[in-house]
Enzyme design. Structure first.
Site, short mmCIF file in Angstrom:
data_model
loop_
_atom_site.label_atom_id
_atom_site.label_comp_id
_atom_site.label_asym_id
_atom_site.label_seq_id
_atom_site.Cartn_x
_atom_site.Cartn_y
_atom_site.Cartn_z
N HIS A 229 -49.87 0.58 15.92
CA HIS A 229 -50.93 1.17 15.18
C HIS A 229 -50.61 2.75 15.27
O HIS A 229 -50.78 3.57 14.20
CB HIS A 229 -52.12 1.20 15.62
CG HIS A 229 -52.65 -0.27 15.34
ND1 HIS A 229 -53.95 -0.92 16.12
CD2 HIS A 229 -52.59 -1.17 14.41
CE1 HIS A 229 -54.29 -2.04 15.37
NE2 HIS A 229 -53.60 -2.25 14.46
N HIS B 237 -47.41 -6.88 5.59
CA HIS B 237 -46.58 -5.97 6.19
C HIS B 237 -44.75 -6.12 5.99
O HIS B 237 -44.35 -5.07 5.45
CB HIS B 237 -46.57 -6.14 7.84
CG HIS B 237 -47.60 -5.77 8.36
ND1 HIS B 237 -48.27 -4.20 8.53
CD2 HIS B 237 -48.83 -6.18 8.75
CE1 HIS B 237 -49.37 -4.07 9.02
NE2 HIS B 237 -49.80 -5.60 9.16
#
Length: 419
Positions: A260, A393
């Protein structure tokens, strides 16, 4: 493994023609692998390691939103059949089993074989991907205005004006709000808000995204030696010990989640550009903050001996979970590309190549799919992930270096900017 002739970092030079041809091929393989995820009952379903559907996992909101978004990208890439997948996903989000026509919003999970897996909670995390799907479809020219308006209206239920942040979880009828607050759904709502601004031009999206970024990154993470707190109390005070009893949680793991930091670093670059477009000026701290977040990830979590980023650390930078997750290296690819574009610093191009070399050697299989979880030695592992459900992703990783980093992937493809 599905590799170029070698996996040396120089084989992944960010602007080489050979690398771009390889990226193009990888994107098509990923979309082909994901074809069985289309669920005839509606939406999209979990895939196992071989790419076979796992209906027992049910219909999950975050996954349906992501697959619909990826189908938009596939359509803009010119891949046959992707437009039909977009419409399939939009239809399920409009009228399928995840939609709560009585109370509003979307359920988290329905139709799973294990009754305990099903959840009628309303989570801002999953709604972020409904917005991502609807905004990208709208931007790409699909008829998604109704769904787009619906999800924007629903998301207002989570917005906490005083905090300038989105809350996390309501119950089914929006009468009880869980006291937990999280950075992760807010990060994805920054992502979705940037795309929403491109879709409709409303500056409210940039105002809210900027508020979230200032709170989470400038006010908290910058004061925490660039280790980003994920979990918060009801008053948005960081709760660093949250999750200590469930360190391998999918969505609320204990400690600092390294991927993150990388993801936020990339989003700050796009948000800074959007601010300049909207306001004529931008928050000057954003690009330096992006560099700080990337540097902290490298310092704390990159394994110089074995390669790859560890998943999580404690608040002093000691590794807690040393497994390698596909989405983390994918975000390292995207952020290093973005930082190279905005700074011109060759070191980021080297990190881009190094990250791709690790992904190609360890994560990518002969069919183009990505192993979702590895141990520290780069061997297939489990514990947090099972199967290969997530296309989002990896597909974006094949596109970041080929598109302007100050726009969404959808906008770049739609405008014909693909290199």
């Amino acid at each position: 493994m599905h590799l170029p002739e070698t996996t040396d970092a120089e084989d992944f030079a960010i602007d080489s023609d050979a690398h771009r041809r390889w990226l193009e091929a990888e994107a098509k393989l990923l979309l082909e692998f994901a074809e069985p995820a289309l669920d005839a009952r509606g939406g999209f379903v979990w895939l196992d390691d071989a790419g076979s559907p796992v209906p027992a996992e049910g219909s999950q909101l975050w996954l349906v939103g992501r697959y619909t978004y990826c189908a938009v990208l596939g359509h803009l890439l010119g891949v046959p059949g992707q437009a039909e997948r977009v419409e399939h996903g939009l239809a399920h989000l409009r009228e399928g089993a995840l939609r709560d026509r009585e109370n509003g919003g979307w359920f988290t999970t329905v139709g799973a074989a294990d009754p305990e897996t099903n959840s009628d909670a309303k989570e801002s995390y999953g709604h972020a991907f409904v917005l991502l799907a609807a905004a990208s479809a709208k931007l790409a020219g699909f008829d998604a205005d109704d769904l787009y308006a619906d999800v924007l209206r629903e998301l207002d239920r989570w917005w906490e004006v005083d905090a300038g942040m989105y809350a996390d979880t309501w119950n089914r009828d929006f009468t009880v709000l869980d006291p937990y607050r999280g950075a992760n759904p807010n990060m994805h709502l920054v992502e979705a808000s940037l795309l929403a601004f491109e879709a409709d031009g409303n500056i409210r999206h940039i105002e809210r995204a900027s508020s979230i970024a200032r709170r989470v990154i400038a006010d908290v993470t910058a004061q925490n030696d660039w280790r980003l707190p994920e979990h918060y109390l009801e008053d948005w005070t960081p709760d660093p010990e949250y999750g200590a009893d469930s360190p391998d949680s999918h969505f609320r793991p204990y400690g600092a989640t390294v991927g993150h930091w990388l993801e936020w670093a990339r989003l700050l670059i796009a948000l800074e550009a959007a601010q300049r477009e909207v306001f004529g000026v931008s928050d000057s701290w954003m690009i330096p903050a992006s560099q700080h977040l990337f540097a902290r990830a490298v310092q704390d979590a990159w394994d110089e001996e074995r390669g790859g980023f560890a998943f999580s650390t404690d608040w002093e930078g000691n590794v807690l979970n040393d497994h390698r997750f596909h989405w983390v290296i994918a975000e390292a690819i995207g952020t290093s590309a973005a930082l190279y574009r905005v700074t011109g610093n060759e070191a980021y191009a080297q990190w881009y190549a190094r990250s791709w070399a690790y992904a190609a050697e360890h994560h990518i299989e002969s069919d183009g799919s990505w192993i979702h979880e590895l141990d520290a030695d780069g061997e297939r592992a489990s514990g947090t992930w099972s199967g290969k459900p997530d296309l989002y992703h990896a597909l974006q990783a094949t596109l970041f270096a080929r598109l302007p980093v100050t726009q969404s992937v959808t906008h770049g493809l739609r405008s014909g900017a693909l290199a």
